[in-house]
Design a protein around this motif. Sequence first.
Motif: not given
Length: 112
Positions: A14-23
């Motif tokens: 599902i799409p999302a407007r990601k702002v941050y990602e880590d492990e």
Amino acid sequence: MDDCIFCRIVEGKIPARKVYEDEHVLAFHDIAPQAPVHVLVIPKVHVRSIMELEDEGLAGKIVTGIRNVARELNLDEKGFRVVNNMGQDGGQTVFHIHFHLLGGRTLTWPPG
Ligand code: AMP
């Protein structure tokens, strides 16, 4: 979990407007923002609510994620609010733990 909307966002289904990602942590804009900045910070693994967040290491990683998002969105100087809704009275509607990070305006207190 197949029927969990936030697990599906983690999996990229599902799409999302990601702002941050880590492990361990993912953050994305809320679909119905309640402030100029309204981001949800979630663990990538499925945890139903704060009552099941028994892994203290993961809890710390979520807090680190919140801090990193706040810095990335330049909220760290003026401030922001972190909200976790738990269960029926708390107003939880998605049962994959998430922390609302709200900012970009002066927020009132108490909440409704
Ligand atoms: P809560 O009521 O604390 O469980 O918050 C759930 C939040 O998830 C609400 O603020 C919704 O607007 C938000 N939400 C639900 N579906 C999505 C989605 N697909 N993408 C982004 N945010 C969502």
